[in-house]
Structure formats: structure tokens, C-alpha cells
Design a protein around this motif. Structure first.
Motif, PDB file in Angstrom:
ATOM      1  N   ARG A   1      -0.251  -1.324  -0.724  1.00 28.65           N
ATOM      2  CA  ARG A   1      -1.355  -2.277  -0.612  1.00 28.65           C
ATOM      3  C   ARG A   1      -1.763  -2.508   0.845  1.00 28.65           C
ATOM      4  NH1 ARG A   1       1.695  -3.974  -4.876  1.00 28.65           N
ATOM      5  NH2 ARG A   1       3.171  -5.047  -3.516  1.00 28.65           N
ATOM      6  N   SER A   2      -0.837  -2.276   1.759  1.00 28.40           N
ATOM      7  CA  SER A   2      -1.135  -2.504   3.177  1.00 28.40           C
ATOM      8  C   SER A   2      -0.588  -1.344   4.004  1.00 28.40           C
ATOM      9  CB  SER A   2      -0.508  -3.814   3.650  1.00 28.40           C
ATOM     10  OG  SER A   2      -0.627  -3.947   5.052  1.00 28.40           O
ATOM     11  N   PHE A   3      -1.357  -0.929   5.003  1.00 29.16           N
ATOM     12  CA  PHE A   3      -0.917   0.183   5.847  1.00 29.16           C
ATOM     13  C   PHE A   3      -0.812  -0.235   7.310  1.00 29.16           C
ATOM     14  CE2 PHE A   3      -2.794   2.156   2.098  1.00 29.16           C
ATOM     15  CZ  PHE A   3      -1.775   3.004   1.719  1.00 29.16           C
ATOM     16  N   ARG A   4      -0.635  -1.503   7.525  1.00 28.63           N
ATOM     17  CA  ARG A   4      -0.399  -1.993   8.891  1.00 28.63           C
ATOM     18  C   ARG A   4       1.061  -1.747   9.239  1.00 28.63           C
ATOM     19  NH1 ARG A   4      -2.265  -7.972   9.958  1.00 28.63           N
ATOM     20  NH2 ARG A   4      -4.259  -6.921   9.531  1.00 28.63           N
TER      21      ARG A   4
ATOM     22  N   PRO B   1       9.446  -4.909  13.771  1.00 29.22           N
ATOM     23  CA  PRO B   1       9.623  -3.503  14.132  1.00 29.22           C
ATOM     24  C   PRO B   1       9.274  -2.551  12.979  1.00 29.22           C
ATOM     25  CG  PRO B   1      11.744  -4.490  13.635  1.00 29.22           C
ATOM     26  CD  PRO B   1      10.749  -5.610  13.585  1.00 29.22           C
ATOM     27  N   THR B   2       9.029  -1.298  13.331  1.00 27.99           N
ATOM     28  CA  THR B   2       8.701  -0.260  12.356  1.00 27.99           C
ATOM     29  C   THR B   2       9.856  -0.077  11.364  1.00 27.99           C
ATOM     30  OG1 THR B   2       7.406   0.869  14.036  1.00 27.99           O
ATOM     31  CG2 THR B   2       8.033   2.159  12.113  1.00 27.99           C
ATOM     32  N   VAL B   3       9.505   0.072  10.077  1.00 29.43           N
ATOM     33  CA  VAL B   3      10.516   0.297   9.037  1.00 29.43           C
ATOM     34  C   VAL B   3      10.436   1.751   8.583  1.00 29.43           C
ATOM     35  CG1 VAL B   3      11.386  -0.382   6.768  1.00 29.43           C
ATOM     36  CG2 VAL B   3      10.317  -2.096   8.269  1.00 29.43           C
TER      37      VAL B   3
ATOM     38  N   VAL C   1       8.223   0.525   3.513  1.00 28.32           N
ATOM     39  CA  VAL C   1       8.478   1.357   4.689  1.00 28.32           C
ATOM     40  C   VAL C   1       7.161   1.867   5.270  1.00 28.32           C
ATOM     41  CG1 VAL C   1      10.713   2.046   3.716  1.00 28.32           C
ATOM     42  CG2 VAL C   1       8.763   3.604   3.533  1.00 28.32           C
ATOM     43  N   ASP C   2       7.167   2.082   6.561  1.00 29.76           N
ATOM     44  CA  ASP C   2       5.981   2.577   7.267  1.00 29.76           C
ATOM     45  C   ASP C   2       5.981   4.098   7.368  1.00 29.76           C
ATOM     46  OD1 ASP C   2       5.069  -0.108   8.042  1.00 29.76           O
ATOM     47  OD2 ASP C   2       6.845  -0.099   9.331  1.00 29.76           O
ATOM     48  N   PHE C   3       7.171   4.670   7.280  1.00 24.11           N
ATOM     49  CA  PHE C   3       7.311   6.108   7.494  1.00 24.11           C
ATOM     50  C   PHE C   3       8.545   6.581   6.734  1.00 24.11           C
ATOM     51  CE2 PHE C   3       7.933  10.106   9.621  1.00 24.11           C
ATOM     52  CZ  PHE C   3       6.651  10.495   9.992  1.00 24.11           C
TER      53      PHE C   3
ATOM     54  N   MET D   1       1.940   7.294  -2.466  1.00 23.36           N
ATOM     55  CA  MET D   1       1.934   5.920  -1.965  1.00 23.36           C
ATOM     56  C   MET D   1       1.171   5.798  -0.651  1.00 23.36           C
ATOM     57  SD  MET D   1       5.809   4.527  -2.619  1.00 23.36           S
ATOM     58  CE  MET D   1       6.823   5.488  -3.733  1.00 23.36           C
ATOM     59  N   GLY D   2       0.942   6.939   0.009  1.00 23.24           N
ATOM     60  CA  GLY D   2       0.275   6.916   1.304  1.00 23.24           C
ATOM     61  C   GLY D   2       1.228   6.690   2.451  1.00 23.24           C
ATOM     62  N   ILE D   3       2.482   7.113   2.287  1.00 20.97           N
ATOM     63  CA  ILE D   3       3.494   6.928   3.345  1.00 20.97           C
ATOM     64  C   ILE D   3       3.605   8.211   4.164  1.00 20.97           C
ATOM     65  CG2 ILE D   3       5.915   6.440   3.849  1.00 20.97           C
ATOM     66  CD1 ILE D   3       6.062   4.959   1.154  1.00 20.97           C
TER      67      ILE D   3
END
Length: 362
Positions: free
Chosen positions: A172-175, A179-181, A246-248, A263-265
Motif C-alpha cells: 500500500r505504501s512505497f515510502r 531505518p530501511t527494512v 520490508v523496503d527491499f 508486491m512491488g518490493i
């Protein structure tokens, strides 16, 4: 259709999940349908008659040779089951090495075979497509390019869509978090996990030092026999909502990479085989990439770090490059575009309807 007796077989974790979803839809359409099965825990829960757990043997690569006599006994058990119970239809899910023998057995007994989710024979041994075409009544394939491949080899084939469309929704969010997860996915098979965990742990250590990232390791239920540092949290890979946090991702090239793409990850793919398996697969591989996103695109969207190239320093550098503000969102958009390529929702239901409406004669 009212009294259909259907036998279902799945031999690995991801295929067995899709098989169980297919069975649920078959039961929804026709509650009186009798299901017998071999597979794992998911099919065991919903089958009317469960014959054998073949998922837990963890057969992969040359490990399959070690399990030869066990699978031969299972095949003999199935021959007895088919003769006595006379199922109207056989459904096979992925797992070519064992299922080609089940398909031939069923064909000899004039039981129609439906193959749901083609094994990726086109990646290394395309001659197997002809073998499947000769033994299977209908192929239900999950990637669009597979339809033409099978049709050109004489198969009755239909692209039903990819079942992951129904299981996996986009984030739902891609911000990027602060810290980065970063999600760590060592794999599903125990032998693969053993080789991958040291690599992902060392990569995590580098990224922790560089950007102070947080980490979540996603397990499929295999025991992670490693001491995880306190900054790495352990979660189930089946918990898609937690995965969306997670962001990546750092993951292997199998189903998990396609799930992450849907999921767009953004991610990097790494894979390390036993040496003999690697050199054998390298000799027979007919495709340029091993990650499905790259195969579908025909170009490298997701970086791949395979075997001797699977070095923590290289992987960490690629992660940092993709987390750059100018690179991150374009990568997200590229990955989300694959949802449209993989069909429309309702894959298990659509597949169940095709199989149930089909006549019970070869």
C-alpha cells in the motif's frame, strides 16, 4: 461430475499450496467429489484420502537420486490405488521428475491426466514438453509464453493465469522506512537454506554498518540452525502482510522472487547450489536468466548473483544502488507491471471449473 473421484499429487512446498487451493475450489463446486492425494500438510488437511507425504522428503537436484527407492515405492502404491479405486481424473502439480511416471501410469489405465502448473522444463530440457504432451489430456499453464510452447508441441493447453495473483496483493505504501527494512529470504529447501544463510547474514552485517538497516528473515518453517544476531527478526514467509513491511528483499530465484515482484518490493536474487548440481545445471540451461521476472521481461530487471558471484560485498553494493532515491520508485513500477502479464484473479476457481467440466475419458 457428481461422484467424481479425483487423485491429486504435489511434490514441493509451493506447488502443494497451489494444489490445496485448487482442491478447495473443486470441493466448493462439487462437495461430493472424493479427493485422494499425495503431497504434504496442506493436502493432508483437506483430502478425503491421503496416501503419502512426498513433500517432506525434500527431493531436489541430485538429492532425488537418494530418494529413488522411496519414490519407486510410492509409485507402486499409486499403481495399486489406481487399480482398486479407479479415479476418474488425475491432477499433477509441477514436480516433473516424479510426475511423468505417474502420468504414464494413469495413461496406461486410461485415466485422463490434467497438469496444473507446468514444471519449468523449457528452462533446461525442452524435450520433456513433447513427453508431457503425449501423456497429458490437458495442460493448465500459469505463464503466458508456456501456452504457445505446449501448443506448438501438440498439447491441449490453456493459460489459466498465475495463482499468485490471488494470494499476493501489492504493497500500500512505497515510502522507504527510516531505518530501511530489508527482508532476508534464505529459501525453502533445507539444503539451500544451509548454503544461503551465511551469505545473507554477512550481507546484512555489511548493510547494518553502511546504513543502519533493520532486518527480517523470512522462514518457510525449516529450522534456521544458525545464531541470528539480535538485529534480525524471524518471521514466517507465508505472512504476506509482514513481508509488505520490508523496503527491499534479498532472496533466491524461485516462487518467492515472483511474490516479491507482485508486491512491488525491489530485490536482488542470489542462488548457490552444490558444486556438482551447479555445473550440471549450467551445462543444460537453455535460458539467459534464472529469475522469472527477468525471463518474462527478456532483460535483467532484477540483479542476479549466482554461485561464485554470490558474494556478500557484491550483493550489498547492489542493494545500496537500488535504494538510491532515483532508482527505487522506477524499479517498483517495473515490478508491479508484471501483475497485468499474469492473468486475472480467480485462477484456482477457473482451473477447477475446466477440470470438472472436462469429460472423464482419455
Amino acid at each position: 461430475m457428481a461422484n467424481d473421484k479425483i487423485f491429486v499429487s504435489a511434490g514441493d512446498i509451493s506447488g502443494e499450496i497451489h494444489a490445496s487451493n485448487l482442491v478447495k475450489e473443486i470441493k466448493n463446486i462439487n462437495p461430493s467429489c472424493h479427493i485422494s492425494a499425495v503431497g504434504g500438510d496442506n493436502l493432508k488437511l483437506i483430502a478425503d484420502e491421503f496416501l503419502e507425504d512426498i513433500v517432506s522428503i525434500n527431493a531436489f537436484g541430485f538429492l532425488l537420486v537418494k530418494q529413488f527407492f522411496y519414490l519407486k515405492r510410492v509409485l507402486k502404491k499409486l499403481a495399486d490405488h489406481f487399480s482398486k479405486k479407479c479415479p476418474d481424473k488425475v491432477i499433477l502439480v509441477d514436480y516433473y521428475g516424479f510426475h511423468i511416471f505417474v502420468a504414464r501410469l494413469a495413461k496406461k489405465l486410461n485415466i485422463p491426466v490434467y497438469y496444473y502448473i507446468s514444471p519449468q522444463v523449457w528452462a533446461s530440457r525442452s524435450g520433456r514438453i513433447k513427453k508431457l504432451s503425449k501423456t497429458v489430456k490437458k495442460m493448465l499453464v500459469i505463464f503466458p509464453f508456456e501456452e504457445e510452447l505446449y501448443r506448438n508441441n501438440g498439447a491441449d493447453v490453456v493459460f489459466v493465469g498465475n495463482p499468485l495473483i490471488d494470494r499476493v496483493s501489492e504493497k500500500r505504501s512505497f515510502r522507504i522506512s527510516n531505518p530501511t527494512v530489508i527482508g532476508l529470504f534464505p529459501g525453502s529447501r533445507a539444503s539451500v537454506v544451509k548454503r544461503h544463510v551465511p551469505i545473507v547474514l554477512e550481507t546484512a552485517k555489511i548493510l547494518k554498518e553502511k546504513i543502519g538497516a533493520k532486518f527480517v528473515m523470512f522462514s518457510t518453517g525449516n529450522n534456521i540452525d544458525f545464531n541470528l544476531p539480535e538485529y534480525i527478526r524471524l518471521e514466517s514467509s507465508e505472512d504476506f502482510e509482514k513481508r509488505k513491511s520490508v523496503d527491499f528483499a534479498i532472496c533466491p530465484s524461485g516462487t518467492v522472487s515472483l511474490e516479491n515482484a507482485l508486491m512491488g518490493i525491489p530485490m536482488v536474487v542470489m542462488y548457490k547450489l552444490a558444486y556438482f548440481d551447479y555445473f550440471f545445471m549450467r551445462a543444460i540451461m537453455k535460458i539467459k536468466y534464472i529469475t522469472m521476472v527477468n525471463i518474462l521481461a527478456g532483460r535483467k530487471i532484477v540483479p542476479e548473483f549466482i554461485q561464485f558471484n554470490a558474494k556478500p560485498q557484491k550483493i550489498a553494493l547492489s542493494v545500496l544502488e537500488q535504494l538510491n532515491a532515483g532508482n527505487y520508485m522506477p524499479k517498483v513500477r517495473e515490478l508491479l507491471a508484471f501483475r497485468k502479464m499474469l492473468g486475472t484473479p480467480g485462477v484456482s476457481r477457473r482451473s477447477a471449473e475446466i477440470i470438472l467440466k472436462s469429460a472423464c475419458k482419455q
